[in-house]
Design a protein around this motif. Structure first.
Motif, mmCIF file in Angstrom:
data_model
loop_
_atom_site.group_PDB
_atom_site.id
_atom_site.type_symbol
_atom_site.label_atom_id
_atom_site.label_comp_id
_atom_site.label_asym_id
_atom_site.label_seq_id
_atom_site.Cartn_x
_atom_site.Cartn_y
_atom_site.Cartn_z
ATOM 1 N N ALA A 318 41.634 51.001 37.241
ATOM 2 C CA ALA A 318 42.970 51.094 37.836
ATOM 3 C C ALA A 318 43.282 49.854 38.659
ATOM 4 C CB ALA A 318 43.072 52.352 38.695
ATOM 5 N N VAL A 319 42.293 49.337 39.397
ATOM 6 C CA VAL A 319 42.531 48.099 40.135
ATOM 7 C C VAL A 319 42.777 46.950 39.164
ATOM 8 C CG1 VAL A 319 41.593 46.437 41.774
ATOM 9 C CG2 VAL A 319 41.154 48.856 42.100
ATOM 10 N N TYR A 320 41.979 46.884 38.100
ATOM 11 C CA TYR A 320 42.181 45.774 37.156
ATOM 12 C C TYR A 320 43.517 45.892 36.433
ATOM 13 C CZ TYR A 320 41.033 41.855 34.179
ATOM 14 O OH TYR A 320 41.056 40.620 33.570
ATOM 15 N N ALA A 321 44.043 47.095 36.304
ATOM 16 C CA ALA A 321 45.383 47.252 35.729
ATOM 17 C C ALA A 321 46.418 46.504 36.556
ATOM 18 C CB ALA A 321 45.744 48.729 35.632
ATOM 19 N N THR A 322 46.253 46.497 37.885
ATOM 20 C CA THR A 322 47.200 45.735 38.710
ATOM 21 C C THR A 322 47.020 44.236 38.487
ATOM 22 O OG1 THR A 322 45.795 45.588 40.697
ATOM 23 C CG2 THR A 322 47.137 47.573 40.439
ATOM 24 N N TRP A 323 45.789 43.794 38.236
ATOM 25 C CA TRP A 323 45.572 42.378 37.903
ATOM 26 C C TRP A 323 46.309 42.030 36.601
ATOM 27 C CZ3 TRP A 323 40.579 39.326 39.010
ATOM 28 C CH2 TRP A 323 40.120 39.576 40.303
ATOM 29 N N LEU A 324 46.175 42.896 35.598
ATOM 30 C CA LEU A 324 46.849 42.646 34.317
ATOM 31 C C LEU A 324 48.359 42.626 34.491
ATOM 32 C CD1 LEU A 324 44.671 44.973 32.054
ATOM 33 C CD2 LEU A 324 44.602 42.476 32.120
ATOM 34 N N TRP A 325 48.859 43.532 35.323
ATOM 35 C CA TRP A 325 50.302 43.568 35.614
ATOM 36 C C TRP A 325 50.741 42.268 36.308
ATOM 37 C CZ3 TRP A 325 54.598 46.596 34.865
ATOM 38 C CH2 TRP A 325 55.676 46.410 35.732
ATOM 39 N N ASN A 326 49.998 41.831 37.306
ATOM 40 C CA ASN A 326 50.319 40.591 38.011
ATOM 41 C C ASN A 326 50.316 39.397 37.056
ATOM 42 O OD1 ASN A 326 48.319 41.542 40.909
ATOM 43 N ND2 ASN A 326 50.399 42.119 40.391
ATOM 44 N N GLU A 327 49.380 39.402 36.134
ATOM 45 C CA GLU A 327 49.279 38.318 35.155
ATOM 46 C C GLU A 327 50.486 38.311 34.229
ATOM 47 O OE1 GLU A 327 45.692 36.755 32.336
ATOM 48 O OE2 GLU A 327 46.296 38.844 32.034
ATOM 49 N N ALA A 328 50.853 39.476 33.722
ATOM 50 C CA ALA A 328 51.939 39.568 32.741
ATOM 51 C C ALA A 328 53.309 39.400 33.373
ATOM 52 C CB ALA A 328 51.853 40.903 32.006
ATOM 53 N N LYS A 329 53.501 39.989 34.554
ATOM 54 C CA LYS A 329 54.840 40.033 35.147
ATOM 55 C C LYS A 329 55.104 38.901 36.130
ATOM 56 C CE LYS A 329 55.827 43.845 32.976
ATOM 57 N NZ LYS A 329 56.906 43.936 31.962
ATOM 58 N N ASP A 330 54.045 38.411 36.789
ATOM 59 C CA ASP A 330 54.232 37.410 37.839
ATOM 60 C C ASP A 330 53.583 36.075 37.506
ATOM 61 O OD1 ASP A 330 55.403 39.507 39.341
ATOM 62 O OD2 ASP A 330 53.431 40.102 40.099
ATOM 63 N N GLY A 331 52.935 36.000 36.347
ATOM 64 C CA GLY A 331 52.281 34.757 35.968
ATOM 65 C C GLY A 331 51.034 34.448 36.781
ATOM 66 N N ALA A 332 50.396 35.468 37.359
ATOM 67 C CA ALA A 332 49.203 35.240 38.180
ATOM 68 C C ALA A 332 48.088 34.616 37.348
ATOM 69 C CB ALA A 332 48.734 36.553 38.796
ATOM 70 N N ASP A 333 47.405 33.654 37.915
ATOM 71 C CA ASP A 333 46.247 33.008 37.286
ATOM 72 C C ASP A 333 45.018 33.823 37.667
ATOM 73 O OD1 ASP A 333 44.081 31.445 36.554
ATOM 74 O OD2 ASP A 333 45.022 29.554 37.147
ATOM 75 N N LEU A 334 44.581 34.711 36.782
ATOM 76 C CA LEU A 334 43.476 35.600 37.114
ATOM 77 C C LEU A 334 42.148 34.872 37.183
ATOM 78 C CD1 LEU A 334 44.333 38.905 35.226
ATOM 79 C CD2 LEU A 334 45.079 38.077 37.472
ATOM 80 N N ASP A 335 41.999 33.795 36.415
ATOM 81 C CA ASP A 335 40.774 33.005 36.536
ATOM 82 C C ASP A 335 40.679 32.411 37.942
ATOM 83 O OD1 ASP A 335 40.098 33.572 33.939
ATOM 84 O OD2 ASP A 335 40.725 31.622 33.140
ATOM 85 N N ALA A 336 41.797 31.898 38.441
ATOM 86 C CA ALA A 336 41.808 31.333 39.786
ATOM 87 C C ALA A 336 41.548 32.414 40.830
ATOM 88 C CB ALA A 336 43.137 30.638 40.059
ATOM 89 N N ARG A 337 42.115 33.585 40.641
ATOM 90 C CA ARG A 337 41.870 34.693 41.573
ATOM 91 C C ARG A 337 40.394 35.058 41.569
ATOM 92 N NH1 ARG A 337 45.376 40.212 41.131
ATOM 93 N NH2 ARG A 337 47.021 38.666 41.549
ATOM 94 N N TYR A 338 39.820 35.156 40.390
ATOM 95 C CA TYR A 338 38.399 35.481 40.267
ATOM 96 C C TYR A 338 37.544 34.446 40.991
ATOM 97 C CZ TYR A 338 33.855 36.039 37.906
ATOM 98 O OH TYR A 338 32.520 36.190 37.634
ATOM 99 N N ARG A 339 37.795 33.177 40.699
ATOM 100 C CA ARG A 339 36.994 32.120 41.315
ATOM 101 C C ARG A 339 37.102 32.165 42.839
ATOM 102 N NH1 ARG A 339 39.238 29.062 36.892
ATOM 103 N NH2 ARG A 339 40.813 28.187 38.288
ATOM 104 N N SER A 340 38.316 32.345 43.329
ATOM 105 C CA SER A 340 38.539 32.367 44.773
ATOM 106 C C SER A 340 37.781 33.515 45.435
ATOM 107 C CB SER A 340 40.031 32.486 45.056
ATOM 108 O OG SER A 340 40.273 32.654 46.428
ATOM 109 N N GLN A 341 37.829 34.707 44.813
ATOM 110 C CA GLN A 341 37.177 35.856 45.432
ATOM 111 C C GLN A 341 35.661 35.765 45.346
ATOM 112 O OE1 GLN A 341 38.879 39.659 44.401
ATOM 113 N NE2 GLN A 341 40.980 38.922 44.627
ATOM 114 N N VAL A 342 35.143 35.240 44.242
ATOM 115 C CA VAL A 342 33.698 35.061 44.136
ATOM 116 C C VAL A 342 33.209 34.100 45.214
ATOM 117 C CG1 VAL A 342 31.854 34.076 42.714
ATOM 118 C CG2 VAL A 342 33.501 35.670 41.701
ATOM 119 N N GLU A 343 33.908 33.003 45.397
ATOM 120 C CA GLU A 343 33.502 32.026 46.406
ATOM 121 C C GLU A 343 33.607 32.617 47.810
ATOM 122 O OE1 GLU A 343 32.082 29.172 45.961
ATOM 123 O OE2 GLU A 343 32.229 29.311 43.780
#
Length: 447
Positions: A318-343
């Motif tokens: 369910a949380v990742y569904a919001t990531w997919l929504w952000n990617e599709a609707k807002d153009g979110a860069d999920l790779d960048a989000r992933y990298r930022s949170q891992v770091e």
């Protein structure tokens, strides 16, 4: 969110009947519920109800006694197959019933319970004078076969004073006209009591349909409509998007319920109609919250987790569904989000706790680590394989229950290669995953 800690009100459990001796344990005899039919009158001014519940079931094994969950209201009478039955309260939550004659395996079982009083733990007052039943607390307001993964048809007829409204799960049904009180009827087939809720308030209702004719009911407690209606009006778009990733919407009704218990009230996902218990708090009442709870209709409600240890099957997705929504609707860069949170979290040992450990719920960490794990899986197996995985799981487990090991086997079958190292590193182990599993996302800094 389906698996969330919440503070609920406690109510004294009381009742009448015959007490069982210490050598007569409460029975939870094997039976399968086919339907619940509840008729209740609720009085908001006193916070009390009067109700009759009819539970239609079938004995699986010989039944000389059995138990239903009911906390709070006093039980006035019980019949089994139209004959008076002996009953008693065992502890705060169990109603133990002894039929006049033992029932053989396969015998029909119709239990009629009359009860009244203050609902039990999980029945929460709202700031506008109404009340809502916390999801999973069905026994607070009707006798339910809880903790049994026992889906059944559900029907509710609720009467409240004029100006008040009642909203539950499923479809709204026609009610008699011209009555001096307000009457509401709701029905939903094949629902687990753990996925039920009911809310009472001076609701404003909006009724519409999806493109395929599925009825939508949105309910707004006083003072909430202006802020939350724009979110509710995105529902057709949200469900269409989620169906594109997870397969067709699994139910025959939809909607949202916006109410306010307190500023920290969590959002929950009863079958067909999420309830937002803190809808008056703009910090949490967001579009992402609606996407998250609607995603649970696939991951967590229709395809349900078998137990608390398997909660990632609901919350991580369910949380990742919001990531997919952000990617599709807002153009979110999920790779960048992933990298930022891992770091950001690489030195936070508490963040990297197991997402699956047999016998133990994963805790709040699944809301942070969970989407990272799924994004890493997406990059590890490739877009096409990950897309098949997202859509096939809720289809194969529709109206069922599954555990995490089943998902691991499923993922390896769908992807067509050994994922044991990846799944162990991200889901079964604590600590930062090894390089080969942590860094399938391009551009993540090393060292």
């Amino acid at each position: 969110m389906l698996f969330v800690a919440a503070t609920v009100l406690s109510a004294a459990a009381f009742g009448v009947g015959t007490s069982f001796g210490a050598d007569e344990p409460a029975g939870g005899g094997a039976f399968d519920v086919g339907a619940y039919d509840i008729a209740m009158t609720y009085r908001p001014e006193s916070g009390t109800l009067r109700a009759v519940a009819v539970v239609d079931a079938t004995a699986i094994a010989r039944l000389d006694r059995f138990a239903l969950h009911l906390s709070g209201p006093a039980v006035r009478a019980v019949t089994v197959n139209a004959k008076p039955a002996t009953f008693a309260r065992e502890g705060a939550e169990e109603l133990v019933i002894v039929p006049a004659r033992p029932l053989a395996p396969g015998a029909p079982l119709r239990v009629r319970v009359e009860y009244e009083g203050t609902p039990g733990a999980g029945w929460l007052p709202t700031v506008s004078g109404g009340a809502t039943a916390f999801q999973g607390s069905s026994g607070a307001w009707f006798p339910a076969h809880e903790d049994a993964h026992d889906r059944a048809d559900f029907r509710l007829t609720a009467t409240v004073p004029p100006g008040w409204g009642v909203v539950s799960v499923g479809r709204e049904e026609p009610v008699p006209q011209g009555a001096t009180a307000a009457v509401f009827r709701w029905s939903e087939p094949n629902v687990d009591p753990a996925h039920l809720a009911v809310s009472v308030d001076r609701f404003a209702f909006e009724r519409s349909t999806l493109a395929d004719g599925t009825p939508v009911v949105d309910a707004y407690a006083p003072g909430l409509r202006e802020a939350t209606a724009p979110l509710a009006h995105r529902l057709p778009e949200i469900l269409d998007f989620l169906a594109g990733r997870f397969g067709r919407y699994p139910f025959r009704a939809a909607g949202n319920v916006f109410t306010h218990v307190n500023d920290d009230g969590p959002a929950t996902a009863p079958q067909t109609r999420p309830v937002y218990l803190g809808a008056g708090n703009a910090r949490f009442m967001t579009l992402d919250a609606v996407v998250h709870e609607q995603a649970h209709q696939w991951y967590g409600v229709s395809a349900a987790a078998n137990g608390p240890a398997d909660a990632c099957l609901a919350e991580c997705f369910a949380v990742y569904a919001t990531w997919l929504w952000n990617e599709a609707k807002d153009g979110a860069d999920l790779d960048a989000r992933y990298r930022s949170q891992v770091e950001e979290k690489k030195d936070d040992a508490g963040f990297w706790q197991e997402l699956y450990r047999p016998g133990t719920a994963p805790g709040i960490g699944m809301y942070g680590k969970g989407p990272l794990a799924l994004h890493a899986l997406r990059r590890y197996v490739g877009e096409a394989a990950f897309g098949r995985l997202l859509a096939q799981w809720p289809r194969e487990h529709r109206a069922g229950y599954a555990d995490w090991p089943m998902f691991e086997a499923f993922a390896q079958r769908v992807v067509g290669r050994d994922l044991s190292g990846f799944l162990a590193a991200w889901f079964r182990a604590a600590g930062v995953p090894a390089e080969e599993y942590l860094r399938p996302v391009p551009g993540l800094r090393r060292g």
